[in-house]
Design a protein around this motif. Structure first.
Motif, PDB file in Angstrom:
ATOM      1  N   ASP A 128      10.364 -10.402   4.054  1.00  0.00           N
ATOM      2  CA  ASP A 128       9.573  -9.435   4.811  1.00  0.00           C
ATOM      3  C   ASP A 128       9.492  -9.906   6.252  1.00  0.00           C
ATOM      4  OD1 ASP A 128       7.710  -7.686   5.865  1.00  0.00           O
ATOM      5  OD2 ASP A 128       6.016  -8.586   4.813  1.00  0.00           O
TER       6      ASP A 128
ATOM      7  N   SER B  44       6.910  -6.265   9.162  1.00  0.00           N
ATOM      8  CA  SER B  44       6.755  -4.895   8.679  1.00  0.00           C
ATOM      9  C   SER B  44       5.291  -4.554   8.427  1.00  0.00           C
ATOM     10  CB  SER B  44       7.544  -4.707   7.380  1.00  0.00           C
ATOM     11  OG  SER B  44       6.889  -5.348   6.316  1.00  0.00           O
TER      12      SER B  44
ATOM     13  N   CYS C  49       7.484  -0.786   3.069  1.00  0.00           N
ATOM     14  CA  CYS C  49       8.773  -0.984   2.394  1.00  0.00           C
ATOM     15  C   CYS C  49       8.692  -2.100   1.365  1.00  0.00           C
ATOM     16  CB  CYS C  49       9.869  -1.291   3.419  1.00  0.00           C
ATOM     17  SG  CYS C  49      10.294   0.137   4.437  1.00  0.00           S
TER      18      CYS C  49
ATOM     19  N   THR D  64      13.156  -6.422   4.962  1.00  0.00           N
ATOM     20  CA  THR D  64      12.329  -5.311   5.418  1.00  0.00           C
ATOM     21  C   THR D  64      11.664  -5.708   6.722  1.00  0.00           C
ATOM     22  OG1 THR D  64      10.465  -6.110   4.114  1.00  0.00           O
ATOM     23  CG2 THR D  64      11.854  -4.463   3.082  1.00  0.00           C
ATOM     24  N   GLY D  65      11.378  -4.738   7.559  1.00  0.00           N
ATOM     25  CA  GLY D  65      10.688  -5.006   8.817  1.00  0.00           C
ATOM     26  C   GLY D  65      11.629  -5.364   9.941  1.00  0.00           C
TER      27      GLY D  65
ATOM     28  N   CYS E 194      12.492   0.182  10.228  1.00  0.00           N
ATOM     29  CA  CYS E 194      12.182  -0.975  11.082  1.00  0.00           C
ATOM     30  C   CYS E 194      13.269  -2.033  10.971  1.00  0.00           C
ATOM     31  CB  CYS E 194      10.824  -1.561  10.728  1.00  0.00           C
ATOM     32  SG  CYS E 194       9.460  -0.451  11.115  1.00  0.00           S
TER      33      CYS E 194
ATOM     34  N   CYS F  29      10.863   5.571   5.950  1.00  0.00           N
ATOM     35  CA  CYS F  29       9.579   5.022   6.389  1.00  0.00           C
ATOM     36  C   CYS F  29       8.490   5.592   5.467  1.00  0.00           C
ATOM     37  CB  CYS F  29       9.291   5.387   7.832  1.00  0.00           C
ATOM     38  SG  CYS F  29       7.782   4.642   8.485  1.00  0.00           S
TER      39      CYS F  29
END
Length: 150
Positions: A13, A16, A20, A54-55, A84, A114
């Motif tokens: 991660d 984020s 997600c 993610t992010g 993202c 998103c």
């Protein structure tokens, strides 16, 4: 699809909102069951074949992402999950966001959204498994060619 071994998936991660990440976790529940495609979650990059991020990337996590990527054995596949991770999303104009994952490491598969839906994430993981198999076959072919030349 001929899978020679079960690919291991490392989830990271970045910066984020966790939307997600919740959807990635939903993929591991019995409702969606991403493991039915043979993937196994791991927390160790040295065992991972698929890097799912993610992010967005910021100045604080840039080196972490590079380090995790470098610790993964070849061949490997990177999946950017969520808008993202794809390009910075709604945060791309923020002072601390450098952009999507591809600003730091090469990305093989993009899963926009998103937050990205579990079905889309699973589709991205299935594509990653296929790409990983292709990369493994190419690596094996290249190794046998170079071995014959010796």
């Amino acid at each position: 699809m001929n899978i020679s071994k079960s690919p291991w998936l490392l989830h990271y991660d970045g910066s984020s909102c966790n939307g997600c990440d919740i959807e990635v976790l939903a993929c591991t529940t019995p409702v969606y069951d991403v493991e039915r495609f043979g993937v196994i979650n791991t927390g160790n990059p040295k065992h991972a074949d698929i890097f799912l991020i993610t992010g967005g990337i910021n100045s604080q996590n840039r080196e972490v992402v590079k380090q995790l990527y470098s610790q993964m054995p070849d061949p490997k596949v990177v999946v950017a999950v969520g808008i993202c991770a794809c390009d910075g999303g709604i945060f791309k104009d923020c002072y601390n966001i450098l952009g999507g994952v591809d600003k730091v490491i090469p990305v093989d598969i993009y899963v926009p959204g998103c937050a990205a839906k579990p079905e889309s994430i699973i589709d991205g993981v299935v594509k990653a498994v296929g790409l990983l198999d292709k990369k493994r076959a190419e690596m094996k072919a290249n190794a046998s060619v170079s071995h014959k030349e010796d």
